[in-house]
Design a protein around this motif. Structure first.
Motif, PDB file in Angstrom:
ATOM      1  N   PHE A  85      21.186  27.525 -22.072  1.00 24.61           N
ATOM      2  CA  PHE A  85      20.507  27.293 -20.798  1.00 24.61           C
ATOM      3  C   PHE A  85      20.492  28.474 -19.822  1.00 24.61           C
ATOM      4  CE2 PHE A  85      22.159  23.055 -22.034  1.00 24.61           C
ATOM      5  CZ  PHE A  85      20.943  22.412 -22.185  1.00 24.61           C
ATOM      6  N   TYR A  86      21.473  29.342 -19.888  1.00 26.36           N
ATOM      7  CA  TYR A  86      21.668  30.320 -18.814  1.00 26.36           C
ATOM      8  C   TYR A  86      21.517  31.778 -19.239  1.00 26.36           C
ATOM      9  CZ  TYR A  86      23.488  26.267 -16.362  1.00 26.36           C
ATOM     10  OH  TYR A  86      23.623  25.031 -15.787  1.00 26.36           O
ATOM     11  N   GLU A  87      20.779  32.027 -20.277  1.00 23.02           N
ATOM     12  CA  GLU A  87      20.513  33.397 -20.739  1.00 23.02           C
ATOM     13  C   GLU A  87      21.792  34.219 -20.893  1.00 23.02           C
ATOM     14  OE1 GLU A  87      17.836  34.718 -17.690  1.00 23.02           O
ATOM     15  OE2 GLU A  87      16.157  33.568 -18.516  1.00 23.02           O
ATOM     16  N   GLN A  88      22.833  33.579 -21.368  1.00 19.95           N
ATOM     17  CA  GLN A  88      24.138  34.181 -21.635  1.00 19.95           C
ATOM     18  C   GLN A  88      24.774  34.798 -20.392  1.00 19.95           C
ATOM     19  OE1 GLN A  88      23.520  36.798 -24.969  1.00 19.95           O
ATOM     20  NE2 GLN A  88      23.250  35.114 -26.382  1.00 19.95           N
ATOM     21  N   LYS A  89      24.564  34.173 -19.247  1.00 19.84           N
ATOM     22  CA  LYS A  89      25.112  34.690 -17.994  1.00 19.84           C
ATOM     23  C   LYS A  89      26.421  34.021 -17.581  1.00 19.84           C
ATOM     24  CE  LYS A  89      20.647  36.064 -16.194  1.00 19.84           C
ATOM     25  NZ  LYS A  89      19.593  35.784 -15.206  1.00 19.84           N
ATOM     26  N   LEU A  90      26.774  32.908 -18.205  1.00 16.89           N
ATOM     27  CA  LEU A  90      28.014  32.217 -17.848  1.00 16.89           C
ATOM     28  C   LEU A  90      29.197  32.838 -18.568  1.00 16.89           C
ATOM     29  CD1 LEU A  90      27.054  28.436 -17.966  1.00 16.89           C
ATOM     30  CD2 LEU A  90      27.002  29.994 -16.031  1.00 16.89           C
ATOM     31  N   ILE A  91      30.311  32.874 -17.874  1.00 15.56           N
ATOM     32  CA  ILE A  91      31.551  33.345 -18.492  1.00 15.56           C
ATOM     33  C   ILE A  91      32.655  32.353 -18.166  1.00 15.56           C
ATOM     34  CG2 ILE A  91      30.941  35.785 -18.457  1.00 15.56           C
ATOM     35  CD1 ILE A  91      32.733  36.060 -15.977  1.00 15.56           C
ATOM     36  N   THR A  92      33.629  32.307 -19.023  1.00 19.03           N
ATOM     37  CA  THR A  92      34.768  31.436 -18.780  1.00 19.03           C
ATOM     38  C   THR A  92      35.893  32.277 -18.196  1.00 19.03           C
ATOM     39  OG1 THR A  92      36.309  29.883 -19.766  1.00 19.03           O
ATOM     40  CG2 THR A  92      35.612  31.677 -21.156  1.00 19.03           C
ATOM     41  N   SER A  93      36.516  31.767 -17.148  1.00 20.75           N
ATOM     42  CA  SER A  93      37.592  32.508 -16.493  1.00 20.75           C
ATOM     43  C   SER A  93      38.913  31.766 -16.555  1.00 20.75           C
ATOM     44  CB  SER A  93      37.233  32.781 -15.025  1.00 20.75           C
ATOM     45  OG  SER A  93      36.156  33.673 -14.960  1.00 20.75           O
ATOM     46  N   GLY A  94      38.859  30.506 -16.889  1.00 19.54           N
ATOM     47  CA  GLY A  94      40.091  29.731 -16.994  1.00 19.54           C
ATOM     48  C   GLY A  94      40.667  29.844 -18.394  1.00 19.54           C
ATOM     49  N   LYS A  95      41.904  29.560 -18.501  1.00 25.58           N
ATOM     50  CA  LYS A  95      42.563  29.571 -19.808  1.00 25.58           C
ATOM     51  C   LYS A  95      42.927  28.132 -20.165  1.00 25.58           C
ATOM     52  CE  LYS A  95      42.401  33.984 -20.142  1.00 25.58           C
ATOM     53  NZ  LYS A  95      41.271  34.522 -20.819  1.00 25.58           N
ATOM     54  N   GLN A  96      41.966  27.450 -20.775  1.00 30.52           N
ATOM     55  CA  GLN A  96      42.184  26.063 -21.155  1.00 30.52           C
ATOM     56  C   GLN A  96      42.950  26.015 -22.480  1.00 30.52           C
ATOM     57  OE1 GLN A  96      41.421  23.576 -19.158  1.00 30.52           O
ATOM     58  NE2 GLN A  96      40.631  25.078 -17.716  1.00 30.52           N
ATOM     59  N   LEU A  97      43.998  25.247 -22.497  1.00 31.86           N
ATOM     60  CA  LEU A  97      44.797  25.109 -23.711  1.00 31.86           C
ATOM     61  C   LEU A  97      44.052  24.242 -24.717  1.00 31.86           C
ATOM     62  CD1 LEU A  97      48.255  24.465 -22.047  1.00 31.86           C
ATOM     63  CD2 LEU A  97      47.367  26.618 -22.935  1.00 31.86           C
ATOM     64  N   LYS A  98      44.269  24.524 -25.984  1.00 28.32           N
ATOM     65  CA  LYS A  98      43.655  23.719 -27.032  1.00 28.32           C
ATOM     66  C   LYS A  98      44.273  22.330 -27.051  1.00 28.32           C
ATOM     67  CE  LYS A  98      42.391  27.387 -30.218  1.00 28.32           C
ATOM     68  NZ  LYS A  98      42.525  27.916 -31.566  1.00 28.32           N
ATOM     69  N   HIS A  99      43.420  21.354 -27.278  1.00 28.78           N
ATOM     70  CA  HIS A  99      43.887  19.986 -27.440  1.00 28.78           C
ATOM     71  C   HIS A  99      44.449  19.857 -28.849  1.00 28.78           C
ATOM     72  CE1 HIS A  99      43.775  15.623 -27.876  1.00 28.78           C
ATOM     73  NE2 HIS A  99      43.764  15.573 -26.552  1.00 28.78           N
TER      74      HIS A  99
END
Length: 103
Positions: free
Chosen positions: A81-95
């Protein structure tokens, strides 16, 4: 709902500053009325406003950092959806059992 969102604008004065915040890529309104569809009300207010202004418009801002979702989910939606402009900044732990998989 759209009328409720824009009615307060009638109170705006010359120096009033207005901020509309939201995601123009979220799900659009679901309409059953052909009359409403002919008037393009199946496109959300935010999407119409986003498309109205040019990409280099000074006050058109995309918040591209996401701190809550898993990196795989952000990567998928960013590409789709976002032309690859989104980035992840949080460090979510694996479930332990449920891990998003991108193929």
């Amino acid at each position: 709902m759209e009328c409720e969102a824009i009615m307060p604008l009638t109170l705006a004065k010359e120096k009033t500053r207005i901020v509309l915040a939201g995601d123009h890529m979220q799900m659009s309104p679901e309409l059953l009325s052909n009359y409403a569809k002919e008037r393009k009300l199946d496109i959300s207010l935010l999407e119409r406003l986003y498309d109205h202004y040019p990409n280099d418009f000074l006050y058109k801002i995309l918040l591209c950092e996401n701190y809550r979702a898993h990196e795989a989910i952000i990567k998928f939606t960013s590409e789709l959806f976002y032309e690859q402009k989104l980035i992840t900044s949080g460090k979510q732990l694996k479930h332990e059992r449920f891990v998003p998989r991108c193929t």
